[in-house]
Design an enzyme around this catalytic site. Structure first.
Site, PDB file in Angstrom:
ATOM      1  N   GLU A 149       9.983   0.050  19.886  1.00 20.77           N
ATOM      2  CA  GLU A 149       9.009   0.949  19.264  1.00 20.77           C
ATOM      3  C   GLU A 149       7.848   1.244  20.217  1.00 20.77           C
ATOM      4  O   GLU A 149       7.276   2.331  20.203  1.00 20.77           O
ATOM      5  CB  GLU A 149       8.451   0.307  17.985  1.00 20.77           C
ATOM      6  CG  GLU A 149       9.483   0.035  16.906  1.00 20.77           C
ATOM      7  CD  GLU A 149       9.051  -1.038  15.898  1.00 20.77           C
ATOM      8  OE1 GLU A 149       9.765  -1.202  14.902  1.00 20.77           O
ATOM      9  OE2 GLU A 149       8.019  -1.716  16.099  1.00 20.77           O
ATOM     10  N   THR A 153       8.329   0.009  12.165  1.00 23.96           N
ATOM     11  CA  THR A 153       9.342   0.458  11.224  1.00 23.96           C
ATOM     12  C   THR A 153       9.220  -0.334   9.923  1.00 23.96           C
ATOM     13  O   THR A 153       8.575  -1.384   9.878  1.00 23.96           O
ATOM     14  CB  THR A 153      10.751   0.300  11.813  1.00 23.96           C
ATOM     15  OG1 THR A 153      10.901  -1.038  12.256  1.00 23.96           O
ATOM     16  CG2 THR A 153      10.961   1.251  12.967  1.00 23.96           C
ATOM     17  N   LYS A 157       8.250  -1.606   2.950  1.00 20.76           N
ATOM     18  CA  LYS A 157       8.247  -3.065   3.128  1.00 20.76           C
ATOM     19  C   LYS A 157       8.355  -3.357   4.619  1.00 20.76           C
ATOM     20  O   LYS A 157       9.244  -2.833   5.289  1.00 20.76           O
ATOM     21  CB  LYS A 157       9.463  -3.593   2.366  1.00 20.76           C
ATOM     22  CG  LYS A 157       9.963  -4.971   2.704  1.00 20.76           C
ATOM     23  CD  LYS A 157      11.229  -5.275   1.887  1.00 20.76           C
ATOM     24  CE  LYS A 157      11.731  -6.683   2.163  1.00 20.76           C
ATOM     25  NZ  LYS A 157      12.340  -6.836   3.476  1.00 20.76           N
ATOM     26  N   ASP A 158       7.421  -4.178   5.135  1.00 14.57           N
ATOM     27  CA  ASP A 158       7.490  -4.512   6.564  1.00 14.57           C
ATOM     28  C   ASP A 158       7.255  -5.999   6.766  1.00 14.57           C
ATOM     29  O   ASP A 158       7.273  -6.777   5.801  1.00 14.57           O
ATOM     30  CB  ASP A 158       6.485  -3.660   7.379  1.00 14.57           C
ATOM     31  CG  ASP A 158       5.073  -4.227   7.332  1.00 14.57           C
ATOM     32  OD1 ASP A 158       4.765  -5.031   6.411  1.00 14.57           O
ATOM     33  OD2 ASP A 158       4.271  -3.889   8.207  1.00 14.57           O
ATOM     34  N   MET A 159       7.017  -6.393   8.051  1.00 11.96           N
ATOM     35  CA  MET A 159       6.864  -7.815   8.349  1.00 11.96           C
ATOM     36  C   MET A 159       5.539  -8.137   9.045  1.00 11.96           C
ATOM     37  O   MET A 159       5.368  -9.257   9.523  1.00 11.96           O
ATOM     38  CB  MET A 159       8.051  -8.304   9.196  1.00 11.96           C
ATOM     39  CG  MET A 159       9.378  -8.184   8.459  1.00 11.96           C
ATOM     40  SD  MET A 159      10.825  -8.606   9.465  1.00 11.96           S
ATOM     41  CE  MET A 159      10.582 -10.349   9.715  1.00 11.96           C
ATOM     42  N   GLU A 160       4.619  -7.162   9.105  1.00 10.13           N
ATOM     43  CA  GLU A 160       3.348  -7.411   9.808  1.00 10.13           C
ATOM     44  C   GLU A 160       2.101  -6.855   9.117  1.00 10.13           C
ATOM     45  O   GLU A 160       1.003  -7.431   9.235  1.00 10.13           O
ATOM     46  CB  GLU A 160       3.380  -6.800  11.238  1.00 10.13           C
ATOM     47  CG  GLU A 160       4.289  -7.479  12.223  1.00 10.13           C
ATOM     48  CD  GLU A 160       5.728  -6.962  12.172  1.00 10.13           C
ATOM     49  OE1 GLU A 160       5.933  -5.847  11.631  1.00 10.13           O
ATOM     50  OE2 GLU A 160       6.642  -7.678  12.624  1.00 10.13           O
ATOM     51  N   ASP A 179      15.526   1.850   6.946  1.00 11.13           N
ATOM     52  CA  ASP A 179      16.583   1.403   6.018  1.00 11.13           C
ATOM     53  C   ASP A 179      16.087   1.526   4.584  1.00 11.13           C
ATOM     54  O   ASP A 179      14.883   1.428   4.319  1.00 11.13           O
ATOM     55  CB  ASP A 179      16.986  -0.046   6.318  1.00 11.13           C
ATOM     56  CG  ASP A 179      15.792  -0.964   6.433  1.00 11.13           C
ATOM     57  OD1 ASP A 179      15.193  -1.022   7.528  1.00 11.13           O
ATOM     58  OD2 ASP A 179      15.412  -1.583   5.419  1.00 11.13           O
TER      59      ASP A 179
END
Ligand code: ADE
Length: 260
Positions: free
Chosen positions: A31, A109, A192-195, A218
């Site tokens: 990214e 993303t 929904k993400d992770m950070e 996704d």
């Protein structure tokens, strides 16, 4: 003059001055690198960060802005991108301390929920962030765990750019357990993400405005396995993400925080 009045005036002053230094936090190399090229940034040779950490800073001048892209780098043991909230929090803290940015952009993303209108390749500006995997069922600790907060408001940027708006929910897993799903629904999240919520927590702690630009790789409530769909779409969706981040940076250039 009392110290409190001074700091209020200072804060107002920074809202009126053109934005000078921006910090773009991006978890994955795929990214980050197209943006490094786009803004013609150089890799830091003399790292601002402690010796031995994998965190990477790319920096340079783009138009009237000091642009810094921070990528948490590859995990020292396993060689994969250091995704997730721990690395995101650490690099956000260390970068704010070192660079004193006027604004943080967390770009990356995300998974999207088709039931809330998300499609593959959509780019969202998050209106709110919260965690979905910090469940503490004790009064008030429950709210602390969720850590819901509004992002920095940018009505003019939204009017100008063709971005969708939605709430972002953050957790440390790519997949979604039934517990996570219930929390994501309670958070009213579209993506929904992770950070994101981790970056927002640290940015708020240190009083730096932050915005969240997230592109959908996704569909979480679709029928394809998430990891497969994510990997399949990562490169193409990154192009949409990087185009949106460039538009955001172009819009920011020459403006004050209060004009965003
Ligand atoms: N990043 C991209 N897709 C994701 C998902 N489904 N969950 C968390 N982070 C993501």
């Amino acid at each position: 003059m009392a110290p409190q009045e001074e700091s209020t005036e200072e804060a107002m002053g920074s809202e009126q001055k053109p934005i000078s230094t921006i910090l773009i936090i991006i978890a994955m190399q795929t990214e980050a690198l197209p943006l490094v090229t786009k803004f013609q940034l150089s890799k830091d040779t003399d790292s601002l960060f402690p010796k031995g950490v994998p965190w990477v800073r790319y920096h340079g001048i783009y138009k009237d802005l000091h642009v810094n892209i921070i990528w948490p780098g590859k995990d020292i043991l396993l060689g994969v991108d250091s995704v997730g909230t721990i690395s995101a929090s650490l690099v956000t803290y260390a970068s704010i301390q070192a660079l004193k940015p006027d604004l943080i952009i967390n770009a990356g993303t995300a998974g999207g929920f088709k039931a809330k209108g998300a499609c593959i390749g959509d780019v969202f500006l998050a209106s709110d962030v919260a965690f979905h995997d910090r469940r503490i069922p004790i009064p008030v600790f429950d709210q602390y765990g969720i850590g819901a907060r509004k992002t920095f408001s940018t009505p003019n940027l939204l009017k100008e750019l063709n971005l969708k708006v939605g709430k972002l929910s953050t957790g440390d897993s790519l997949d979604m357990s039934p517990h996570d799903e219930a929390s994501i629904v309670a958070n009213d999240a579209t993506i929904k993400d992770m950070e994101g919520a981790a970056v927002a927590y640290v940015a708020d702690l240190l009083s730096v405005p932050s915005i969240f630009v997230k592109a959908v790789t996704d569909i979480v409530d679709g029928d394809k396995p998430t990891a497969e769909e994510f990997l399949q779409n990562l490169v193409a969706v990154t192009a949409a993400l990087d185009q949106a981040v460039t538009q955001v940076v172009d819009f920011i250039n020459g403006k004050c925080l209060s004009q965003l």
